[in-house]
Design a protein around this motif. Structure first.
Motif, PDB file in Angstrom:
ATOM      1  N   SER A  31      30.397  40.694  39.220  1.00 37.37           N
ATOM      2  CA  SER A  31      31.457  41.319  40.010  1.00 37.37           C
ATOM      3  C   SER A  31      32.835  41.065  39.402  1.00 37.37           C
ATOM      4  O   SER A  31      33.851  41.375  40.030  1.00 37.37           O
ATOM      5  CB  SER A  31      31.428  40.775  41.447  1.00 37.37           C
ATOM      6  N   PHE A  32      32.907  40.493  38.189  1.00 35.04           N
ATOM      7  CA  PHE A  32      34.191  40.149  37.582  1.00 35.04           C
ATOM      8  C   PHE A  32      34.861  41.373  36.950  1.00 35.04           C
ATOM      9  O   PHE A  32      35.085  41.440  35.737  1.00 35.04           O
ATOM     10  CB  PHE A  32      34.002  39.048  36.538  1.00 35.04           C
ATOM     11  N   ARG A  36      41.820  41.815  42.328  1.00 38.23           N
ATOM     12  CA  ARG A  36      41.467  40.631  43.110  1.00 38.23           C
ATOM     13  C   ARG A  36      42.703  40.100  43.829  1.00 38.23           C
ATOM     14  O   ARG A  36      43.826  40.238  43.353  1.00 38.23           O
ATOM     15  CB  ARG A  36      40.863  39.538  42.232  1.00 38.23           C
ATOM     16  N   GLU A  38      43.811  36.491  46.075  1.00 38.20           N
ATOM     17  CA  GLU A  38      43.339  35.149  46.464  1.00 38.20           C
ATOM     18  C   GLU A  38      44.456  34.291  47.023  1.00 38.20           C
ATOM     19  O   GLU A  38      45.640  34.505  46.751  1.00 38.20           O
ATOM     20  CB  GLU A  38      42.711  34.434  45.268  1.00 38.20           C
ATOM     21  N   ASP A  65      40.929  42.307  36.709  1.00 34.13           N
ATOM     22  CA  ASP A  65      40.004  41.870  35.668  1.00 34.13           C
ATOM     23  C   ASP A  65      39.292  43.065  35.055  1.00 34.13           C
ATOM     24  O   ASP A  65      38.771  43.929  35.765  1.00 34.13           O
ATOM     25  CB  ASP A  65      38.950  40.908  36.241  1.00 34.13           C
ATOM     26  N   GLU A  77      47.798  38.889  35.793  1.00 31.33           N
ATOM     27  CA  GLU A  77      47.902  38.386  37.156  1.00 31.33           C
ATOM     28  C   GLU A  77      49.348  38.020  37.461  1.00 31.33           C
ATOM     29  O   GLU A  77      50.137  37.716  36.567  1.00 31.33           O
ATOM     30  CB  GLU A  77      46.995  37.173  37.379  1.00 31.33           C
ATOM     31  N   THR A 165      31.479  33.487  41.811  1.00 36.18           N
ATOM     32  CA  THR A 165      31.288  34.533  42.810  1.00 36.18           C
ATOM     33  C   THR A 165      30.243  34.091  43.827  1.00 36.18           C
ATOM     34  O   THR A 165      29.119  33.744  43.464  1.00 36.18           O
ATOM     35  CB  THR A 165      30.840  35.845  42.145  1.00 36.18           C
ATOM     36  N   SER A 169      27.413  41.627  43.411  1.00 34.54           N
ATOM     37  CA  SER A 169      28.279  42.772  43.148  1.00 34.54           C
ATOM     38  C   SER A 169      28.022  43.950  44.070  1.00 34.54           C
ATOM     39  O   SER A 169      28.862  44.829  44.208  1.00 34.54           O
ATOM     40  CB  SER A 169      28.112  43.225  41.701  1.00 34.54           C
ATOM     41  N   TYR A 176      34.931  35.188  46.136  1.00 36.10           N
ATOM     42  CA  TYR A 176      34.798  34.190  45.075  1.00 36.10           C
ATOM     43  C   TYR A 176      35.646  32.961  45.385  1.00 36.10           C
ATOM     44  O   TYR A 176      36.561  33.002  46.220  1.00 36.10           O
ATOM     45  CB  TYR A 176      35.211  34.776  43.720  1.00 36.10           C
ATOM     46  N   ARG A 202      37.507  40.680  45.854  1.00 38.59           N
ATOM     47  CA  ARG A 202      37.697  41.677  44.808  1.00 38.59           C
ATOM     48  C   ARG A 202      37.558  43.081  45.384  1.00 38.59           C
ATOM     49  O   ARG A 202      36.753  43.322  46.287  1.00 38.59           O
ATOM     50  CB  ARG A 202      36.655  41.506  43.705  1.00 38.59           C
ATOM     51  N   LYS A 204      36.949  46.887  43.931  1.00 38.85           N
ATOM     52  CA  LYS A 204      36.620  47.688  42.754  1.00 38.85           C
ATOM     53  C   LYS A 204      37.130  49.111  42.874  1.00 38.85           C
ATOM     54  O   LYS A 204      37.257  49.627  43.958  1.00 38.85           O
ATOM     55  CB  LYS A 204      35.099  47.683  42.553  1.00 38.85           C
TER      56      LYS A 204
END
Length: 204
Positions: A31-32, A36, A38, A65, A77, A165, A169, A176, A202, A204
């Motif tokens: 899933s990276f 994102r 956080e 990412d 970031e 994670t 995904s 995460y 995250r 997508k």
């Protein structure tokens, strides 16, 4: 601070051991990738005038990412950080009085690059540019002049850590956690170290 660093390393070791035993090498499940968001919290050490002070701090990070091949993750970031009720060092003046330097919030932009040990475990490093608001005050003894300066200083930031994670995904919003060490060096001969944990999602 040394205890916090050791705790972060222990956390990374646990994550690595669990991931190595539980995850497959199907890299399509990672899933990276994507945006994102956080929250961060941990120990903050502000260093100035040959002294340091340790406090609790917190902040946030937003990033993106992308992947190069199966195992390389890279992206920009932006982050915000502050210690609880700010962080300050005070010392005696050469001829008496006191000199106090206080650090307020830090804003930073950086590029993060990492290696996927497993589809769910990332080891990363990062480097970038930081801006810190500071105040320096001299309370002079009788017969001398006091001064007060308040402004911003800039510098560089480097760091690294591990990210794991918790959800696969195929979950709509993967969750995460991470642990990292970050060092900022400012142009006015002050610096900051922090050891912090984070939890994020995250998109997508």
């Amino acid at each position: 601070m040394r205890k916090m660093i050791m705790a972060a390393l222990a956390t990374a070791t646990v994550f690595g051991a669990q991931a190595a035993s539980a995850q497959s090498t199907d890299w399509t499940t990672t899933s990276f990738r994507g945006f994102r968001l956080e929250g961060n919290a941990g120990g903050d050490r502000f260093q100035s005038q040959g002294q340091h002070n340790d406090k609790f701090g917190y902040g946030g990070t937003i990033g993106f990412d992308g992947q190069l091949g199966d195992k390389i993750v890279i992206g920009p970031e932006g982050s915000f950080w502050r210690s609880n009720k700010w962080n300050e060092n005070c010392s005696g003046g050469v001829n008496g009085g006191s000199v106090c330097q206080k650090s307020f919030e830090e804003w930073a932009v950086a590029v993060r690059a990492g290696y996927l040990v497993t589809p769910n475990l990332l080891v990363f490093g990062k480097g970038g540019y930081a801006v810190n608001e500071q105040r320096k005050r001299f309370d002079a003894p009788v017969g001398e002049t006091s001064y007060y300066n308040h402004g911003r200083t800039t510098g560089y930031q480097v760091g690294g850590g591990v990210e794991y994670t918790l959800t696969q995904s195929f979950v709509p919003v993967p969750v995460y956690v991470n642990a990292q060490y970050v060092y900022s060096n400012y142009q006015d001969h002050t610096s900051r170290q922090r050891v912090m944990g984070g939890i994020g999602v995250r998109f997508k």
